[in-house]
Structures are given as C-alpha cells and as structure tokens.
Design a protein around this motif. Structure first.
Motif, PDB file in Angstrom:
ATOM      1  N   PHE A 106      31.861  32.980  35.663  1.00 65.87           N
ATOM      2  CA  PHE A 106      31.854  34.391  35.280  1.00 65.87           C
ATOM      3  C   PHE A 106      33.288  34.844  35.050  1.00 65.87           C
ATOM      4  N   GLY A 108      33.982  38.356  33.570  1.00 65.86           N
ATOM      5  CA  GLY A 108      33.978  39.755  33.958  1.00 65.86           C
ATOM      6  C   GLY A 108      34.519  40.682  32.887  1.00 65.86           C
ATOM      7  N   VAL A 132      35.927  44.208  34.186  1.00 66.34           N
ATOM      8  CA  VAL A 132      35.195  44.619  35.387  1.00 66.34           C
ATOM      9  C   VAL A 132      36.101  44.438  36.608  1.00 66.34           C
ATOM     10  N   THR A 135      36.957  41.073  39.340  1.00 59.83           N
ATOM     11  CA  THR A 135      36.471  39.829  38.742  1.00 59.83           C
ATOM     12  C   THR A 135      37.629  38.924  38.338  1.00 59.83           C
ATOM     13  N   GLU A 138      40.096  40.498  35.881  1.00 56.78           N
ATOM     14  CA  GLU A 138      41.129  41.363  36.452  1.00 56.78           C
ATOM     15  C   GLU A 138      42.203  40.541  37.141  1.00 56.78           C
ATOM     16  N   GLY A 197      35.140  33.116  38.282  1.00 54.91           N
ATOM     17  CA  GLY A 197      34.425  33.553  39.469  1.00 54.91           C
ATOM     18  C   GLY A 197      32.963  33.144  39.366  1.00 54.91           C
ATOM     19  N   ARG A 199      29.046  34.244  38.767  1.00 56.74           N
ATOM     20  CA  ARG A 199      28.285  35.285  38.090  1.00 56.74           C
ATOM     21  C   ARG A 199      27.359  35.984  39.081  1.00 56.74           C
ATOM     22  N   TYR A 203      23.909  40.212  36.864  1.00 61.08           N
ATOM     23  CA  TYR A 203      24.245  39.813  35.502  1.00 61.08           C
ATOM     24  C   TYR A 203      23.460  38.586  35.049  1.00 61.08           C
TER      25      TYR A 203
END
Length: 259
Positions: A106, A108, A132, A135, A138, A197, A199, A203
């Motif tokens: 994931f 994000g 997001v 995540t 970021e 990361g 998920r 999601y």
C-alpha cells in the motif's frame, strides 16, 4: 469457462463479519473426515448441511493443502444441485478468506492519469491528488501534484489504464518491500525509494481487489480441471448448474448480519 455467480458471492462474503479467518484453528483433518463432511452436504438435515459447509470452509482456510483439491474434485463430479452449489460456495469462500488474509502493499495516494511535457515530448504519468496521512506515501515525502513517471523503471507511456497498472503493481508486492518511483516535481525529476505499507482492510473491498480475487479463483479452477483431466463440456455443465442457484441468505438477512 464462465462463473457469473462470483461477483454475487464476493458481495455476500464481504458483508459477513464472521469468516473462517476469525474462527479458532481446528485440528488438522484426515482424508476420511473431509469425505464425511462432503457427504453430509447431501444430508436430509439442513442443520447438518450447514454445519458441514461452515466446517469445510474453516478447515480449508487453515489447511488449504488438505482440503481444496478434494473439494474441487467433489465439485466437478457433483450431481446434486445443492451440494454442487455448496461445494462451489465453500471453495470460493476459502479462496476469499485466504485472499484477504494475505497482506498486500500500500502506498497511500489518490491519483489521476495525466500527461506532462518534458524535454519537448509529452510523457504519460500519474498525478498525485492526495497523500493519506500516516501512510508510506507520507513517510516517503510524496506531495500533492507530484507526477509519477515510472515505477521500478516501468514507464507509463502508451498505457491507457496507467492508474490501474500502478495499483495492480503495488498490490502484487508485500508490505516492507521497496519500490523506486521516478517523480516530476516542479521543474525537477526525482528518484524516491518508497517502502510499502500494508493495505488497510477498508481499502481492500474496492472493485480492483474483487476483480483480482475473481481472476485468481477462475484461474485456479481451470488449473484443477486440467489436473483432473476433465473436458470443457463437463466443467461448463457444472458451472451452469450454479448459475441457476442463489446465495444461501437473503439480502435482508445479510444486512442484519453485517451490523
């Protein structure tokens, strides 16, 4: 081979809070125990049929190598319509639970396919519309309005569905794996290493994952058909039997179970 019931089964299973993944791990079953449970799918007692169905699904989730091939063989040879449907539903339920158990990568971001002029040529790219919080995106300092030009050296030029391609590529990775993104930011082209990361569950109910599950399940059934040496006509006839059946619970009951 067509399996039009798969989307209905996906919705049915997604609405249920309790799955085999949430149940206590049972002892490993013997071949004889599995055979008895399959036979009980034809019992005169609805309670026995339902209990065997749920038990097989739970066993298949925890011991897929012991259960799945036996269920597939029984499904392809089933003559009774209800046991045929229950076997099919059970097979898909096991695959569903395993699919959503396995963690997937994931980033994000929300994104949009676009183009940008670079060095006198237009490049197909992905525009980042949202990052997001909390995540991998970021943590890697991705920013709104960044444009992704490639992932792990794979460019998007000429790809009409590049956002889908990017999503599928990320979902094929495990959390903790790294991907390399080539970004256009302002007037610069940057290379960023991003550690994926995991998920989140919320999601994982989107249509891309439902399509991926459907494709994986259909491919697996085709592999089982080949393993068993079955011809297309026999498999198609069994598939058509399931087209005529409905999910075992009404939508009203499902709504009550999902609360």
């Amino acid at each position: 081979m067509r399996f039009p019931l798969i989307p209905v089964l996906i919705l049915f299973l997604a609405l249920l809070d309790a799955t085999a993944a949430n149940q206590e791990k049972p002892p490993r079953p013997t071949d004889a125990q599995i055979d008895v449970l399959v036979e009980n799918l034809q019992s005169d007692s609805y309670a026995d049929r339902e209990n065997s169905h749920q038990t097989l699904r739970n066993l298949g989730f925890h011991y897929p190598e012991d259960v799945l091939e036996t269920l597939a063989e029984s499904w392809f040879s089933a003559e009774d319509e209800e046991s045929s449907y229950r076997l099919y539903s059970c097979l898909f339920g096991i695959k569903h639970d395993i699919f959503y158990k396995e963690p997937i990568g994931f980033v994000g971001i929300s994104m949009l396919a676009t183009q940008i002029p670079i060095a006198n040529q237009r490049r197909d790219c992905i525009l980042i519309r949202e990052v997001v919080p909390g995540t991998a995106a970021e943590r890697a300092n991705l920013q709104i309005n960044d444009r992704i030009l490639s992932v792990d050296g794979l460019k998007f030029d000429g790809l009409p569905n590049r956002t889908t391609f990017f999503s599928d590529y990320v979902r094929s990775k495990q959390p903790g794996e790294k991907i390399e993104l080539e970004l256009h930011r302002g007037t610069e082209i940057l290379t960023i290493d991003l550690e994926l990361g995991e998920r989140p569950r919320r999601y994982r109910l989107i249509w891309q994952d439902r399509v991926a599950l459907q494709s994986e399940f259909t491919t697996w059934l085709d592999q089982q058909k080949t393993r068993l040496g079955l011809d297309e006509d026999a498999a198609e006839e069994n598939s058509e039997k399931n087209e005529e059946k409905s999910p075992p619970e009404s939508s009203e009951k499902l709504r009550k179970n999902s609360r």
